[in-house]
Design an enzyme around this catalytic site. Structure first.
Site, PDB file in Angstrom:
ATOM      1  N   ARG A 168     -62.274  43.319  50.944  1.00  0.00           N
ATOM      2  CA  ARG A 168     -62.002  44.738  51.210  1.00  0.00           C
ATOM      3  C   ARG A 168     -62.254  45.046  52.677  1.00  0.00           C
ATOM      4  O   ARG A 168     -61.500  45.752  53.316  1.00  0.00           O
ATOM      5  CB  ARG A 168     -62.934  45.613  50.370  1.00  0.00           C
ATOM      6  N   GLU A 186     -63.736  36.696  27.045  1.00  0.00           N
ATOM      7  CA  GLU A 186     -64.848  35.860  26.571  1.00  0.00           C
ATOM      8  C   GLU A 186     -65.473  36.423  25.307  1.00  0.00           C
ATOM      9  O   GLU A 186     -65.613  37.649  25.216  1.00  0.00           O
ATOM     10  CB  GLU A 186     -65.935  35.784  27.662  1.00  0.00           C
ATOM     11  N   ARG A 206     -65.173  36.606  37.462  1.00  0.00           N
ATOM     12  CA  ARG A 206     -64.948  37.224  36.157  1.00  0.00           C
ATOM     13  C   ARG A 206     -63.499  36.980  35.755  1.00  0.00           C
ATOM     14  O   ARG A 206     -62.588  37.100  36.585  1.00  0.00           O
ATOM     15  CB  ARG A 206     -65.194  38.738  36.200  1.00  0.00           C
ATOM     16  N   HIS A 255     -68.844  29.638  31.141  1.00  0.00           N
ATOM     17  CA  HIS A 255     -69.604  30.608  31.956  1.00  0.00           C
ATOM     18  C   HIS A 255     -70.975  30.024  32.344  1.00  0.00           C
ATOM     19  O   HIS A 255     -72.024  30.544  31.957  1.00  0.00           O
ATOM     20  CB  HIS A 255     -69.767  31.919  31.180  1.00  0.00           C
ATOM     21  N   THR A 300     -65.025  31.497  39.337  1.00  0.00           N
ATOM     22  CA  THR A 300     -66.399  31.539  38.816  1.00  0.00           C
ATOM     23  C   THR A 300     -66.907  32.984  38.821  1.00  0.00           C
ATOM     24  O   THR A 300     -68.108  33.221  38.698  1.00  0.00           O
ATOM     25  CB  THR A 300     -67.365  30.685  39.675  1.00  0.00           C
ATOM     26  N   GLY A 303     -68.303  38.150  49.733  1.00  0.00           N
ATOM     27  CA  GLY A 303     -69.672  38.668  49.637  1.00  0.00           C
ATOM     28  C   GLY A 303     -70.643  37.497  49.736  1.00  0.00           C
ATOM     29  O   GLY A 303     -70.317  36.463  50.313  1.00  0.00           O
ATOM     30  N   ARG A 304     -71.820  37.675  49.135  1.00  0.00           N
ATOM     31  CA  ARG A 304     -72.841  36.622  49.214  1.00  0.00           C
ATOM     32  C   ARG A 304     -72.322  35.290  48.692  1.00  0.00           C
ATOM     33  O   ARG A 304     -72.475  34.257  49.324  1.00  0.00           O
ATOM     34  CB  ARG A 304     -74.041  36.993  48.334  1.00  0.00           C
ATOM     35  N   ILE A 305     -71.700  35.325  47.500  1.00  0.00           N
ATOM     36  CA  ILE A 305     -71.271  34.060  46.881  1.00  0.00           C
ATOM     37  C   ILE A 305     -70.094  33.470  47.656  1.00  0.00           C
ATOM     38  O   ILE A 305     -70.057  32.275  47.944  1.00  0.00           O
ATOM     39  CB  ILE A 305     -70.947  34.258  45.381  1.00  0.00           C
ATOM     40  N   GLY A 314     -71.824  29.250  35.686  1.00  0.00           N
ATOM     41  CA  GLY A 314     -71.996  29.362  37.142  1.00  0.00           C
ATOM     42  C   GLY A 314     -73.447  29.449  37.586  1.00  0.00           C
ATOM     43  O   GLY A 314     -73.865  28.753  38.509  1.00  0.00           O
TER      44      GLY A 314
END
Ligand code: 8YV
Length: 330
Positions: free
Chosen positions: A183, A274, A245, A292, A243, A161-163, A294
């Site tokens: 996917r 977490e 989940r 966490h 980075t 995706g974007r990241i 990022g």
């Protein structure tokens, strides 16, 4: 309470400029002490708010949502991931959910790249060693603190995706060969720009990568996507970076593999339970752990706040907020 203005309850402390604007626009109830809400406090907030602004640390599950008051029409999440919210139940109760996509892409990709470099090049270890020497460093040696080369290695991105794409762009500049599983295959022009090779089979990709980076959201479909079985497909010389989940990786299985030297190392910014972290991951030289961080830049957090405000404002003005989350997308 100012009855003219809608009540917006914010569950965590946000950057001051964001809080100031929230106060100007709404009857904003802020959490200036930043003490995480207990479950009861969260339910109380759901009962009184017109808009709730939660974040990753607030578990808004079916039973919490079922106690929402009649005024609550919008949950404007401060964050991109919405895995802390039961989207189906929110939809069934006609509560809209928005998030803050886009504005934390580059920061998260920077942190991912830093972690891709960190373990093979032993950054944290080197720094710790020098600090422990406390000025008594014996000096350079040709065979001391050797790590592994990044250039030319194969990077497998799980989730393009974007990241994922922003990570690929950076990785290319470091001479990594970019591979990915998603996917859906991305558009040919994007593949071409990123020089990225698509793997339909995640299993086959994992078995051939030198570094694997997890960049997909946590959804019911990606929970333990990197299961014990899949982790076992990795080469013993491979590194894994997360980075996204913690829940996407079976953390216990990964910790066991680290302990048994079945994988070269891991760099983790997120954890399955977490704020708890598996102690085996904390006690290993070839694991870098971050709390966490990022998207933890002041610029990013202000931009996220701005998005939250725009989502609330457009919604309350009777328009469709720009960052609506559709359960089907997750
Ligand atoms: C945030 C994130 O720090 O936005 C997200 O999904 O993972 C983080 O970058 C935090 O989760 C905000 O909710």
């Amino acid at each position: 309470m100012n009855s003219e203005r809608p009540t917006v309850i914010v569950t965590r402390k946000l950057p001051e400029v964001v809080e100031t604007r929230l106060r100007e626009l709404f009857d904003a109830k802020l959490n200036l002490e930043d003490k995480p809400f207990s479950r009861d406090e969260l339910i109380e907030a759901m009962k009184t708010a017109h808009v709730l602004v939660p974040t990753v640390t607030d578990k808004i599950d079916r039973s919490v949502l079922s106690q929402a008051g009649p005024n609550l029409k919008l949950i404007a999440q401060f964050g991109t991931g919405v895995d802390n919210i039961d989207l189906e139940t929110a939809r069934n109760r006609s509560i809209l959910v928005t998030n803050t996509p886009g504005v934390l892409t580059e920061d998260t990709a920077d942190m991912t790249m830093a972690l891709i470099l960190a373990v093979p090049r032993r950054l944290a270890e080197g720094s710790q060693l020098l600090k422990a020497e406390n000025g008594d460093w014996a000096g350079w040696s040709p065979t001391w603190m050797l790590g592994h080369r990044i250039f030319g290695k194969r990077l497998g991105i799980v989730g393009m995706g974007r990241i994922g794409q922003a990570v690929a762009r950076r990785a290319r500049a470091f001479g990594l060969q970019v591979h990915y599983h998603n996917r859906r295959r991305v558009a040919p022009e994007v593949e071409q720009e990123l020089g990225a090779t698509y793997w339909d089979s995640l299993d086959q990709m994992l078995a051939r990568m030198d570094i694997v980076s997890v960049n997909c959201p946590h959804t019911p479909a990606t929970y333990h996507l990197l299961s014990a079985r899949r982790l076992a497909l990795l080469k013993p010389s491979a590194y894994i970076v997360n980075t996204a989940r913690g829940e996407v990786i079976d953390e216990n299985a990964l910790a066991r593999m680290i302990e048994n030297n079945e994988i070269a190392g891991a760099a983790l910014d997120v954890f399955e339970h977490e704020p708890a972290v598996n102690p085996k991951l904390l006690n290993s030289d070839n694991v870098v752990v971050l709390p966490h961080m990022g998207s933890a830049t002041i610029e990013g957090r202000v931009d996220m706040g701005e998005k939250v405000i725009i989502n609330i404002k457009t919604f309350l003005d009777g328009h469709s907020p720009p960052d609506r989350v559709h359960p089907a997308m997750f």
